[in-house]
Design a protein around this motif. Structure first.
Motif, short mmCIF file in Angstrom:
data_model
loop_
_atom_site.label_atom_id
_atom_site.label_comp_id
_atom_site.label_asym_id
_atom_site.label_seq_id
_atom_site.Cartn_x
_atom_site.Cartn_y
_atom_site.Cartn_z
N PHE A 194 0.80 -1.27 0.01
CA PHE A 194 0.06 -0.20 0.01
C PHE A 194 0.99 1.21 0.11
O PHE A 194 0.37 2.35 -0.43
N GLY A 195 1.96 1.30 0.52
CA GLY A 195 2.87 2.33 0.78
C GLY A 195 2.38 3.48 1.79
O GLY A 195 1.97 4.60 1.33
N GLY A 196 2.19 2.97 2.84
CA GLY A 196 1.53 3.69 3.77
C GLY A 196 2.30 4.69 4.53
O GLY A 196 3.49 4.51 4.65
N GLN A 254 6.78 6.34 7.27
CA GLN A 254 6.72 5.15 6.68
C GLN A 254 5.97 3.96 7.47
O GLN A 254 6.73 3.69 8.37
N SER A 305 -1.00 7.37 1.30
CA SER A 305 -0.55 6.14 0.47
C SER A 305 0.45 6.91 -0.49
O SER A 305 0.05 7.89 -1.10
N ASN A 306 1.83 6.67 -0.72
CA ASN A 306 2.51 7.28 -1.41
C ASN A 306 2.57 6.61 -2.80
O ASN A 306 3.44 6.98 -3.60
N LYS A 364 -4.63 10.96 -2.09
CA LYS A 364 -3.84 10.09 -1.60
C LYS A 364 -4.18 9.82 0.02
O LYS A 364 -3.41 8.93 0.67
N TRP A 411 -6.41 8.27 2.91
CA TRP A 411 -7.36 7.30 3.10
C TRP A 411 -7.70 7.21 4.58
O TRP A 411 -6.65 7.72 5.51
N PHE A 423 -9.56 -1.44 -0.78
CA PHE A 423 -8.84 -1.01 -1.56
C PHE A 423 -8.79 -0.87 -3.13
O PHE A 423 -8.59 -0.05 -3.94
N ASN A 442 -9.20 2.51 -5.17
CA ASN A 442 -8.09 3.03 -5.85
C ASN A 442 -8.19 3.36 -7.20
O ASN A 442 -9.24 2.89 -7.91
#
Length: 385
Positions: A89-91, A98, A155-156, A165, A167, A196, A200
């Motif tokens: 996900f790149g949270g 990160q 999210s990145n 971006k 959420w 998701f 997205n």
């Protein structure tokens, strides 16, 4: 005085110099032990022995996603017990912290990772809540999250359909590890893949990786081979490996780790060679008249050579063994701190290479001064020439 006592006495003539040199050797071999363990780790090939789970990724890179339509084919492979997929996900929490957040199917992740435990009601809530997510105990404790919180996570990588971006998820469960080792891995979070994938903006129907739980660990290599051959020469070629090797792949993103480690070790030992070599050479220069007296008393050239080599060997052996002894528990601590993702084991192989390095270093720093001492003529040495 015995020969051993004579060598020890000579070493401690200049206590400060000897202690500083020993500390230099200890630090060098401490670094050597840890870095050599890392080098062995990154140089080793895939080891499927005893693997309970495999991870299938795109052959090109784990940053390339695979379509979820591959799931039935992977599930059909003999030896596969359960399969889950996950998408990175790149949270990002708050400003720029990160997080390890992955989108998963709640039912499948529960089946594939029984080592993570949580009340059945919370597993059920995770499966039934579209915006739900569960966090590991370490992560929840660190940020003060509790069940029922609405947690904003950016999210990145993946924006929502409106382009944002940012959420927001509902924390419906906090999972623990089944034991102390697994508890150290409770530093991530899982979000509901169904929500998701629906919300997205791009990349729908894609899995980052497939995680495969095996019915028989002894068939790990066989299952991996079957899966990769199944998708060979297709648009979705795969690479299947153990969890350990997959985790190591993350660290390899920064470059050739093995090459970097070897250059660092070269720099460390080159510097150590100069420091210890200068110490031994200076010690011999200061004692030239004494060495001449030894020869006058009947000690042979070989005996004098042996005394000097013994001094160099004593420094290197003591410092080297202490350094490796310190590196061993530090490797265990690093392994635990990374939750087993970076298993730095200062094992017998590292100690063997360290022993060889100690012998070579002893010869490199002691041989030339020892040869010079053995070739001294009594008249010239006593005359100060």
């Amino acid at each position: 005085m015995t020969r051993t006592g004579f060598v020890i006495a000579n070493l401690w003539r200049k206590k400060t110099r000897t202690v500083l040199t020993l500390l230099s050797i200890v630090m060098a071999f401490l670094l050597f032990g840890l870095l050599q363990a890392v080098n062995v780790l990154f140089s080793a090939g895939a080891d499927f022995v005893g693997a309970t789970r495999l991870i299938t990724q795109a052959r090109v890179s784990f940053t390339t996603s695979l379509p979820i339509r591959l799931l039935p084919q992977i599930e059909s492979v003999p030896g596969v017990e359960r399969v889950m997929w996950s998408q990175w996900f790149g949270g990002v929490w708050q400003e720029n912290t990160q997080l390890i957040v992955q989108a998963v199917d709640p039912i499948r992740v529960h089946a594939v990772y029984p080592e993570f435990v949580m009340p059945d009601a919370e597993w059920k809530a995770f499966a039934e809540t579209r915006t739900g997510f569960i966090a590991g105990r370490q992560l929840a404790t660190k940020y003060g999250w509790k069940i029922g919180d609405k947690v904003p996570i950016a999210s990145n990588i993946f924006p929502q359909q409106d382009g944002s971006k940012n959420w927001t998820f509902d924390l419906v469960g906090i999972y623990d590890g089944k034991d102390e080792e697994w508890q150290r891995s409770t530093n991530g979070a899982w979000i509901n893949f169904a929500y998701f994938d629906e919300a997205n903006q791009f990349g729908r129907g894609l899995a980052g990786v497939y995680v495969i739980r095996l019915s028989d660990p002894d068939r790990a290599a066989e299952v991996a081979g079957v899966i990769d051959r199944m998708f060979e020469n297709s648009p979705d070629e795969t690479k299947t490996q153990t969890e350990k090797d997959f985790n190591i792949g993350f660290f390899k993103q920064i470059g050739d780790i093995g090459l970097i480690v070897r250059w660092i070790l070269f720099a460390v030992f080159f510097t150590l060679l100069l420091v210890v070599g200068n110490t031994i050479a200076q010690s011999v220069r200061e004692r030239i008249p004494e060495l001449a007296v030894l020869k006058t008393l009947g000690f042979s050239n070989g005996s004098v050579l042996g005394f000097v080599l013994a001094e160099a060997a004593a420094l290197c052996v003591i410092g080297g063994l202490v350094g490796l002894a310190i590196a061993t528990p530090m490797g265990i601590a690093i392994t635990r701190a990374t939750g087993g993702n970076l298993p730095v084991a200062v094992d017998g192989q590292v100690w063997l290479v360290g022993g060889i390095a100690i012998v070579l270093l002893s010869l490199a720093v002691g041989l030339l001064p020892a040869l010079r001492a053995s070739r001294l003529t009594i008249v010239d040495a006593l005359a100060g020439r």
